[in-house]
Enzyme design. Structure first.
Site, mmCIF file in Angstrom:
data_model
loop_
_atom_site.group_PDB
_atom_site.id
_atom_site.type_symbol
_atom_site.label_atom_id
_atom_site.label_comp_id
_atom_site.label_asym_id
_atom_site.label_seq_id
_atom_site.Cartn_x
_atom_site.Cartn_y
_atom_site.Cartn_z
ATOM 1 N N PHE A 28 0.840 -1.193 0.000
ATOM 2 C CA PHE A 28 0.000 0.000 0.000
ATOM 3 C C PHE A 28 0.875 1.242 0.000
ATOM 4 C CE2 PHE A 28 -4.658 -0.243 0.679
ATOM 5 C CZ PHE A 28 -4.817 -1.608 0.460
ATOM 6 N N CYS A 34 -5.722 15.304 -0.109
ATOM 7 C CA CYS A 34 -6.951 14.966 -0.825
ATOM 8 C C CYS A 34 -7.597 16.265 -1.293
ATOM 9 C CB CYS A 34 -7.898 14.197 0.096
ATOM 10 S SG CYS A 34 -9.447 13.722 -0.705
ATOM 11 N N CYS A 49 -15.951 15.907 1.788
ATOM 12 C CA CYS A 49 -15.950 14.593 2.432
ATOM 13 C C CYS A 49 -15.655 14.801 3.915
ATOM 14 C CB CYS A 49 -14.886 13.707 1.788
ATOM 15 S SG CYS A 49 -14.805 12.058 2.514
ATOM 16 N N CYS A 52 -13.789 11.144 6.776
ATOM 17 C CA CYS A 52 -12.516 10.449 6.568
ATOM 18 C C CYS A 52 -11.963 9.934 7.897
ATOM 19 C CB CYS A 52 -11.526 11.415 5.932
ATOM 20 S SG CYS A 52 -9.997 10.634 5.396
ATOM 21 N N ASP A 53 -11.534 8.685 7.936
ATOM 22 C CA ASP A 53 -10.964 8.127 9.166
ATOM 23 C C ASP A 53 -9.467 7.893 9.020
ATOM 24 O OD1 ASP A 53 -10.902 5.964 7.506
ATOM 25 O OD2 ASP A 53 -11.962 4.601 8.843
ATOM 26 N N THR A 54 -8.858 8.574 8.055
ATOM 27 C CA THR A 54 -7.440 8.362 7.771
ATOM 28 C C THR A 54 -6.684 9.667 7.904
ATOM 29 O OG1 THR A 54 -8.088 6.637 6.202
ATOM 30 C CG2 THR A 54 -5.837 7.467 6.037
ATOM 31 N N GLU A 119 -7.165 3.240 -5.442
ATOM 32 C CA GLU A 119 -8.415 3.523 -4.736
ATOM 33 C C GLU A 119 -8.572 5.030 -4.741
ATOM 34 O OE1 GLU A 119 -8.429 1.588 -0.938
ATOM 35 O OE2 GLU A 119 -8.406 -0.402 -1.860
ATOM 36 N N HIS A 218 -9.171 -5.740 7.403
ATOM 37 C CA HIS A 218 -7.870 -5.413 8.005
ATOM 38 C C HIS A 218 -8.054 -4.922 9.440
ATOM 39 C CE1 HIS A 218 -9.539 -1.955 5.981
ATOM 40 N NE2 HIS A 218 -8.751 -1.128 6.635
HETATM 41 S S1 SF4 Z 1 -12.170 9.450 2.736
HETATM 42 FE FE1 SF4 Z 1 -10.412 10.822 3.093
HETATM 43 S S2 SF4 Z 1 -9.044 10.407 1.379
HETATM 44 FE FE2 SF4 Z 1 -11.067 9.589 0.805
HETATM 45 S S3 SF4 Z 1 -12.093 11.253 -0.311
HETATM 46 FE FE3 SF4 Z 1 -12.660 11.461 1.837
HETATM 47 S S4 SF4 Z 1 -11.161 12.922 2.670
HETATM 48 FE FE4 SF4 Z 1 -10.347 12.158 0.756
#
Ligand code: SF4
Length: 224
Positions: A28, A34, A49, A52-54, A119, A218
């Site tokens: 990965f 983003c 968005c 987001c959990d990242t 992705e 995961h």
């Molecule tokens: S989940 Fe995170 S990386 Fe994906 S589109 Fe939304 S803000 Fe961007």
């Protein structure tokens, strides 16, 4: 190859957790940044968005940094190890990988033996030579692609019903129950899946059999 500087949040070897290729050994590469959120909590409410959990900012994750294309390929080869074992597989993710990914970079990985997946949130053009494209639409954002290998909708989203994007041609249509953000944000991305979301996604798949359930295996396995 050009000396482009690629901003990578983290890169690691793991099992693909979601979708049609769940369980497959994968390198990965998570690109930073983003176009649908600036990555800061202070900007979440104004983001397109918002769930987001990242952690998508900076380059401070495991193996994160600024890389030339050649250096990034070297890293991926090192992470995979013995390139004669299986079909080397790389997943470009983010953040939004389309902000940095180029046909030249994909081609260099393919020449080295890698199968290349992405992705993406689907709002930007992608290299045409990718081997596998997973698009995950977010909110009201406009999807610029009409075809992909896998369409994955995080469910539920207040402003996105899966049927709104069901016209996008795909081999696989997945619902992914929304994880809880606010806990587990960071490189490990260990947000927990909300039970209610899982139950609602289950019911949606039962009522709309075109869609299949995708669990974040995961997280169940406790790996990145
Ligand atoms: S989940 Fe995170 S990386 Fe994906 S589109 Fe939304 S803000 Fe961007």
């Amino acid at each position: 190859m050009a000396k482009a500087t690629l901003n990578v949040k983290e890169a690691f070897y793991t099992l693909q957790g979601e979708g049609a290729r769940a369980g497959r050994a994968s390198v990965f590469i998570r690109f930073s940044k983003c176009n649908l959120w600036n990555g800061r909590e202070s900007g979440r409410d104004a983001a397109i968005c918002q769930f987001c959990d990242t952690d998508i900012t900076g380059t401070d994750g495991i193996n994160g940094g600024q890389y030339s294309s050649d250096e990034l390929l070297d890293l991926a080869q090192t992470l995979w190890g013995d390139l004669t074992q299986g079909k080397p597989y790389v997943v470009f993710t983010g953040g939004e990988p389309a902000l940095q990914l180029t046909e030249t970079l994909v081609s260099s990985f393919q020449k080295a033996g890698f199968e290349c997946a992405v992705e993406s949130n689907g709002t930007l053009p992608l290299p045409s030579n990718l081997d596998w494209v997973c698009i995950s639409p977010k909110g009201t954002s406009e999807i610029v692609h009409t075809r992909c290998d896998e369409l994955k909708v995080v469910f539920p989203q207040i402003d996105l019903d899966p049927e709104q994007v069901a016209h996008i041609k795909a081999d696989y249509y997945y619902l992914s129950p929304m994880a809880k953000y606010g806990e587990g944000i960071g490189a490990e991305s260990t947000g927990t899946i909300i039970r209610e979301n899982m139950q609602n996604a289950t019911q949606y798949c039962l009522d709309h059999p075109k869609w299949r359930m995708s669990l974040q295996t995961h997280k169940l396995l406790g790996i990145a």
